[in-house]
Scaffold this active site. Structure first.
Site, PDB file in Angstrom:
ATOM      1  N   GLU A  96       3.605   0.243  -6.827  1.00 35.16           N
ATOM      2  CA  GLU A  96       3.028  -0.955  -7.726  1.00 35.16           C
ATOM      3  C   GLU A  96       2.265  -0.693  -8.632  1.00 35.16           C
ATOM      4  O   GLU A  96       1.802   0.736  -8.604  1.00 35.16           O
ATOM      5  CB  GLU A  96       1.937  -1.246  -6.198  1.00 35.16           C
ATOM      6  CG  GLU A  96       2.657  -2.020  -4.925  1.00 35.16           C
ATOM      7  CD  GLU A  96       1.692  -2.642  -3.912  1.00 35.16           C
ATOM      8  OE1 GLU A  96       0.579  -2.737  -4.184  1.00 35.16           O
ATOM      9  OE2 GLU A  96       2.122  -2.432  -2.761  1.00 35.16           O
ATOM     10  N   ARG A 149       1.563  -0.497   3.664  1.00 36.09           N
ATOM     11  CA  ARG A 149       1.558   0.392   2.336  1.00 36.09           C
ATOM     12  C   ARG A 149       2.746   0.797   2.000  1.00 36.09           C
ATOM     13  O   ARG A 149       3.860   0.858   2.851  1.00 36.09           O
ATOM     14  CB  ARG A 149       0.824   1.785   2.647  1.00 36.09           C
ATOM     15  CG  ARG A 149      -0.880   1.713   2.729  1.00 36.09           C
ATOM     16  CD  ARG A 149      -1.323   1.786   1.463  1.00 36.09           C
ATOM     17  NE  ARG A 149      -2.776   1.434   1.388  1.00 36.09           N
ATOM     18  CZ  ARG A 149      -3.496   0.416   1.271  1.00 36.09           C
ATOM     19  NH1 ARG A 149      -2.744  -0.759   1.192  1.00 36.09           N
ATOM     20  NH2 ARG A 149      -4.630   0.223   1.151  1.00 36.09           N
ATOM     21  N   HIS A 183       1.571  -7.930  -2.448  1.00 32.78           N
ATOM     22  CA  HIS A 183       0.367  -7.363  -1.883  1.00 32.78           C
ATOM     23  C   HIS A 183      -0.524  -8.309  -1.672  1.00 32.78           C
ATOM     24  O   HIS A 183      -1.847  -8.045  -2.451  1.00 32.78           O
ATOM     25  CB  HIS A 183      -0.011  -5.969  -2.744  1.00 32.78           C
ATOM     26  CG  HIS A 183      -0.787  -5.104  -1.770  1.00 32.78           C
ATOM     27  ND1 HIS A 183      -0.624  -3.691  -2.170  1.00 32.78           N
ATOM     28  CD2 HIS A 183      -1.585  -5.199  -0.840  1.00 32.78           C
ATOM     29  CE1 HIS A 183      -1.685  -3.345  -1.169  1.00 32.78           C
ATOM     30  NE2 HIS A 183      -1.844  -4.024  -0.473  1.00 32.78           N
TER      31      HIS A 183
HETATM   32  P1  NAD Z   1      -6.017   0.918  11.569  1.00 31.61           P
HETATM   33  O1  NAD Z   1      -6.593   2.300  11.222  1.00 31.61           O
HETATM   34  O2  NAD Z   1      -6.593  -0.093  12.477  1.00 31.61           O
HETATM   35  O3  NAD Z   1      -4.524   1.059  12.391  1.00 31.61           O
HETATM   36  C1  NAD Z   1      -3.609   1.795  11.758  1.00 31.61           C
HETATM   37  C2  NAD Z   1      -3.081   2.686  13.242  1.00 31.61           C
HETATM   38  O4  NAD Z   1      -1.730   3.379  12.553  1.00 31.61           O
HETATM   39  C3  NAD Z   1      -3.796   3.673  13.913  1.00 31.61           C
HETATM   40  O5  NAD Z   1      -3.782   2.947  15.323  1.00 31.61           O
HETATM   41  C4  NAD Z   1      -3.100   4.951  13.869  1.00 31.61           C
HETATM   42  O6  NAD Z   1      -3.392   5.689  15.024  1.00 31.61           O
HETATM   43  C5  NAD Z   1      -1.709   4.539  13.621  1.00 31.61           C
HETATM   44  N1  NAD Z   1      -0.794   5.468  13.035  1.00 31.61           N
HETATM   45  C6  NAD Z   1      -1.132   6.435  11.970  1.00 31.61           C
HETATM   46  N2  NAD Z   1      -0.055   7.235  11.805  1.00 31.61           N
HETATM   47  C7  NAD Z   1       0.856   6.729  12.519  1.00 31.61           C
HETATM   48  C8  NAD Z   1       2.310   7.325  12.643  1.00 31.61           C
HETATM   49  N3  NAD Z   1       2.660   7.888  11.978  1.00 31.61           N
HETATM   50  N4  NAD Z   1       2.987   6.614  13.580  1.00 31.61           N
HETATM   51  C9  NAD Z   1       2.316   5.508  14.317  1.00 31.61           C
HETATM   52  N5  NAD Z   1       1.022   5.306  14.502  1.00 31.61           N
HETATM   53  C10 NAD Z   1       0.202   5.707  13.564  1.00 31.61           C
HETATM   54  O7  NAD Z   1      -5.552   0.233  10.357  1.00 31.61           O
HETATM   55  P2  NAD Z   1      -5.276  -1.399   9.987  1.00 31.61           P
HETATM   56  O8  NAD Z   1      -6.384  -2.144   9.559  1.00 31.61           O
HETATM   57  O9  NAD Z   1      -4.604  -2.207  11.249  1.00 31.61           O
HETATM   58  O10 NAD Z   1      -4.529  -1.116   8.989  1.00 31.61           O
HETATM   59  C11 NAD Z   1      -2.847  -0.551   8.816  1.00 31.61           C
HETATM   60  C12 NAD Z   1      -2.314  -0.756   7.308  1.00 31.61           C
HETATM   61  O11 NAD Z   1      -2.389  -2.098   6.800  1.00 31.61           O
HETATM   62  C13 NAD Z   1      -3.092   0.093   6.416  1.00 31.61           C
HETATM   63  O12 NAD Z   1      -2.049   0.837   5.662  1.00 31.61           O
HETATM   64  C14 NAD Z   1      -3.749  -0.805   5.489  1.00 31.61           C
HETATM   65  O13 NAD Z   1      -4.119  -0.177   4.276  1.00 31.61           O
HETATM   66  C15 NAD Z   1      -2.775  -1.919   5.325  1.00 31.61           C
HETATM   67  N6  NAD Z   1      -3.440  -3.205   4.751  1.00 31.61           N
HETATM   68  C16 NAD Z   1      -2.717  -3.890   4.041  1.00 31.61           C
HETATM   69  C17 NAD Z   1      -3.119  -5.057   3.526  1.00 31.61           C
HETATM   70  C18 NAD Z   1      -2.335  -5.978   2.496  1.00 31.61           C
HETATM   71  O14 NAD Z   1      -2.963  -6.559   1.784  1.00 31.61           O
HETATM   72  N7  NAD Z   1      -1.007  -6.042   2.675  1.00 31.61           N
HETATM   73  C19 NAD Z   1      -4.480  -5.391   3.845  1.00 31.61           C
HETATM   74  C20 NAD Z   1      -5.241  -4.546   4.459  1.00 31.61           C
HETATM   75  C21 NAD Z   1      -4.643  -3.426   5.359  1.00 31.61           C
END
Ligand code: NAD
Length: 315
Positions: free
Chosen positions: A271, A242, A289
């Site tokens: 964005e 993000r 993205h």
């Molecule tokens: P998820 O919820 O499975 O994993 C996120 C992890 O981050 C969790 O384990 C949580 O405990 C941890 N976390 C939260 N705050 C934290 C902090 N301050 N320090 C360390 N760890 C922390 O989510 P996911 O499915 O793995 O997605 C991760 C990210 O990827 C999200 O921001 C999602 O929006 C983004 N994403 C981006 C795209 C893209 O197109 N680039 C696509 C899908 C998801």
């Protein structure tokens, strides 16, 4: 039974729904017309474009389900919809591998300067070939290097698996506890359990050759000026999670000073208008993205949405 897939749905998911006797309309109804037209359907599926707010929910009492293809649900008034008895569901795991592979597109790009070479070759590739060859001579390999993963959820773990498959060491940091063995699903049905090391944020910063961020949006950047002072000189940083979780101006400063070797960014602060300093920086590999934008992820999203709809509306 009719559903409106207002932001589209993969053909495989559409067929599953049709085979279950559900009519699928894939026309895109403009946001301002939805309040008068959506009530003709039993359910709506969206991606990030269509907004399903309280007013729309109130205007369409016939809607029984809102499906979000993908992860974040900031475009839906989820609690309000649920308070009205509407199912609201997303497909959080369907795109994890695609995002993880994009991380490695940026990493492979970074370690061989491909991002810069692709900009320079069309301009001076036939006049200053030898100069460019020298400029990009000090490439490195990923095998044997350490990748620090911040946020060890679905995508963090997929990223770790790809890294382990490449022979990298993985350091993982999360605010919650997590298992330290991952099962790699290799070719020909071979499965191998491989350990990852739990680390503190400080250990990630000081010991990693590459750092990849996989946390949800949080209001304060995880990597800023103070953190860039701690990293190994020349570290490669990738953010496919993000915008807002890296201080972009501090990143530019760290790239300019050479503290950070290169960055790969799929997500940005503002964005869809990322700042010029980022877009024009010679040491940043850029994508707009597109983490989840693979045919495979879109098909998995479509299938998962179809299964949810069939279970909820016909089960
Ligand atoms: P998820 O919820 O499975 O994993 C996120 C992890 O981050 C969790 O384990 C949580 O405990 C941890 N976390 C939260 N705050 C934290 C902090 N301050 N320090 C360390 N760890 C922390 O989510 P996911 O499915 O793995 O997605 C991760 C990210 O990827 C999200 O921001 C999602 O929006 C983004 N994403 C981006 C795209 C893209 O197109 N680039 C696509 C899908 C998801």
């Amino acid at each position: 039974m009719r559903i409106l897939a207002n932001d589209g749905i993969d053909p495989v998911g559409k067929k599953l729904l049709e085979d279950a006797g559900i009519e699928v309309d894939t026309q895109n109804i403009p946001q301002e017309e939805l309040a008068s037209k959506l009530n003709a359907y039993d359910a709506i599926t969206v991606r990030s474009a269509t907004k399903v707010r309280k007013e729309l929910i109130d205007a369409c009492p016939n809607i029984k389900l809102i499906g979000r293809g993908g992860v974040g649900m900031d475009n839906i008034d989820v609690e309000y919809a649920r308070s009205k008895g509407i199912f609201v569901e997303n497909t959080p795991a369907a795109s994890s591998l695609s995002v993880a592979e994009l991380v490695f597109s940026h990493l492979f790009n970074g370690i061989r300067f491909v991002y810069d070479s692709n900009r320079q070759m069309p301009v001076i590739g036939n006049t200053e070939f030898a100069k460019l060859k020298k400029k990009y001579a000090a490439g490195i390999e990923l095998k044997g290097k350490t990748i620090g993963i911040i946020g060890f959820g679905r995508i963090g773990k997929e990223t770790a698996k790809v890294a382990l498959g490449l022979g990298m060491d993985v350091l993982a940091y999360d605010i919650y506890d997590f298992p330290t063995t991952l099962t790699l699903d290799l070719t020909a049905g071979i499965k191998v359990d491989v350990p990852v090391k739990k680390a503190t944020l400080d250990e990630i910063l000081t010991q990693s050759d590459f750092i990849s961020l996989h946390v949800p949006f949080i209001d304060k950047p995880i990597l800023g000026k103070e953190e860039f002072e701690k990293v190994k000189a020349g570290v490669g940083i990738v953010n496919c999670s993000r915008g807002g979780i890296i201080d972009e101006l501090a990143l530019v400063e760290a790239l300019n000073s050479g503290k950070v070797g290169f960055a790969g960014l799929d997500v940005f602060d503002n964005e869809p208008t990322p700042r010029e300093e980022i877009l024009k920086h010679p040491k940043i590999s850029l994508t707009p993205h597109i983490g989840a934008a693979t045919n495979e992820a879109q098909e998995r999203i479509g299938v998962e949405l179809a299964e949810i709809i069939i279970k909820r509306l016909k089960g």
